[in-house]
Write a protein that holds these residues in place. Structure first.
Motif, mmCIF file in Angstrom:
data_model
loop_
_atom_site.group_PDB
_atom_site.id
_atom_site.type_symbol
_atom_site.label_atom_id
_atom_site.label_comp_id
_atom_site.label_asym_id
_atom_site.label_seq_id
_atom_site.Cartn_x
_atom_site.Cartn_y
_atom_site.Cartn_z
ATOM 1 N N ARG A 40 0.692 -1.160 -0.120
ATOM 2 C CA ARG A 40 0.078 0.147 0.020
ATOM 3 C C ARG A 40 0.894 1.383 0.152
ATOM 4 O O ARG A 40 1.650 1.660 0.844
ATOM 5 N N ILE A 41 0.737 2.011 -0.906
ATOM 6 C CA ILE A 41 1.375 3.199 -1.109
ATOM 7 C C ILE A 41 0.589 4.328 -1.308
ATOM 8 O O ILE A 41 -0.415 4.607 -2.098
ATOM 9 N N PRO A 42 0.315 5.426 -0.102
ATOM 10 C CA PRO A 42 -0.540 6.349 -0.085
ATOM 11 C C PRO A 42 -0.292 7.459 -1.211
ATOM 12 O O PRO A 42 0.836 7.749 -1.675
ATOM 13 N N PRO A 43 -1.295 8.010 -1.657
ATOM 14 C CA PRO A 43 -1.117 9.148 -2.625
ATOM 15 C C PRO A 43 -0.218 10.298 -2.068
ATOM 16 O O PRO A 43 -0.180 10.629 -0.973
ATOM 17 N N GLU A 44 0.272 11.088 -2.927
ATOM 18 C CA GLU A 44 1.135 12.263 -2.538
ATOM 19 C C GLU A 44 0.373 13.334 -2.083
ATOM 20 O O GLU A 44 0.526 14.135 -1.417
ATOM 21 N N GLY A 45 -0.820 13.373 -2.622
ATOM 22 C CA GLY A 45 -1.751 14.576 -2.550
ATOM 23 C C GLY A 45 -1.354 15.937 -3.224
ATOM 24 O O GLY A 45 -0.542 15.710 -4.349
ATOM 25 N N MET A 46 -1.731 16.821 -3.057
ATOM 26 C CA MET A 46 -1.538 18.426 -3.762
ATOM 27 C C MET A 46 -0.156 18.507 -3.611
ATOM 28 O O MET A 46 0.326 19.079 -2.512
ATOM 29 N N THR A 47 0.712 18.644 -4.528
ATOM 30 C CA THR A 47 1.972 19.004 -4.391
ATOM 31 C C THR A 47 2.349 20.478 -5.516
ATOM 32 O O THR A 47 1.536 20.341 -6.418
ATOM 33 N N THR A 48 3.524 20.846 -5.645
ATOM 34 C CA THR A 48 3.602 21.880 -6.551
ATOM 35 C C THR A 48 3.788 21.206 -7.941
ATOM 36 O O THR A 48 3.639 22.018 -9.027
ATOM 37 N N ASN A 49 4.183 19.920 -8.178
ATOM 38 C CA ASN A 49 4.169 19.228 -9.447
ATOM 39 C C ASN A 49 2.803 19.189 -9.905
ATOM 40 O O ASN A 49 2.539 19.419 -11.090
ATOM 41 N N SER A 50 1.926 18.736 -9.039
ATOM 42 C CA SER A 50 0.514 18.706 -9.444
ATOM 43 C C SER A 50 -0.223 20.005 -9.798
ATOM 44 O O SER A 50 -0.935 20.018 -10.689
ATOM 45 N N ILE A 51 0.213 21.189 -9.063
ATOM 46 C CA ILE A 51 -0.135 22.456 -9.516
ATOM 47 C C ILE A 51 0.207 23.102 -10.891
ATOM 48 O O ILE A 51 -0.466 23.362 -11.434
ATOM 49 N N PHE A 52 1.376 22.846 -11.177
ATOM 50 C CA PHE A 52 2.029 23.302 -12.280
ATOM 51 C C PHE A 52 1.782 22.311 -13.498
ATOM 52 O O PHE A 52 1.257 23.137 -14.618
ATOM 53 N N SER A 53 1.223 21.026 -13.355
ATOM 54 C CA SER A 53 0.688 20.302 -14.351
ATOM 55 C C SER A 53 -0.635 20.508 -14.634
ATOM 56 O O SER A 53 -1.160 20.531 -15.884
ATOM 57 N N GLY A 54 -1.256 20.864 -13.717
ATOM 58 C CA GLY A 54 -2.831 21.523 -13.791
ATOM 59 C C GLY A 54 -2.856 22.760 -14.519
ATOM 60 O O GLY A 54 -3.562 22.751 -15.348
ATOM 61 N N ALA A 55 -1.998 23.522 -13.875
ATOM 62 C CA ALA A 55 -1.885 24.845 -14.796
ATOM 63 C C ALA A 55 -1.617 24.675 -16.438
ATOM 64 O O ALA A 55 -1.776 25.495 -17.289
ATOM 65 N N PHE A 56 -0.494 23.956 -16.761
ATOM 66 C CA PHE A 56 -0.034 23.415 -17.870
ATOM 67 C C PHE A 56 -1.083 22.921 -18.708
ATOM 68 O O PHE A 56 -1.409 23.393 -19.938
ATOM 69 N N SER A 57 -1.914 22.117 -18.229
ATOM 70 C CA SER A 57 -3.147 21.365 -18.965
ATOM 71 C C SER A 57 -4.063 22.434 -19.254
ATOM 72 O O SER A 57 -4.674 22.556 -20.382
ATOM 73 N N ILE A 58 -4.248 23.451 -18.502
ATOM 74 C CA ILE A 58 -5.367 24.591 -18.694
ATOM 75 C C ILE A 58 -4.833 25.443 -19.692
ATOM 76 O O ILE A 58 -5.660 25.464 -20.632
#
Length: 93
Positions: A40-58
């Protein structure tokens, strides 16, 4: 103290030996009654990587949508798929 733990672990069988736990433990490995391993590996949650990836996808979709609507046709399908993969990585992974 390490020698005490080693001596204590030698008295246990491999299946019954308790696993050492630390406060910084993030993943968990257990053995089921059927003998299979569960990891079992817990998810990382909201990180700076996910924020930048979200902004890039927008930004990506804000470019792809007008091009697709202006007659991009089938040529734009790989770009939609690539943007979808980035958006999935930002939101879910």
């Amino acid at each position: 103290e390490a020698r005490k733990r080693l001596a204590r672990s030698e008295t246990y069988d491999d299946d019954t030996r308790p696993s050492p736990r630390t406060k910084a433990l993030r993943s968990q490995i257990t053995r089921t009654d059927a003998g299979t391993l569960e990891i079992r590996i817990p998810p990382e949650g909201m990180t700076t990587n996910s924020i930048f990836s979200g902004a890039f996808s927008i930004m990506w979709f804000s470019t792809i949508v007008p091009v697709s609507l202006s007659g991009g046709g089938l040529f734009m399908i790989p770009f939609w798929l690539a943007g979808g993969i980035v958006a999935k990585t930002a939101a879910i992974d």
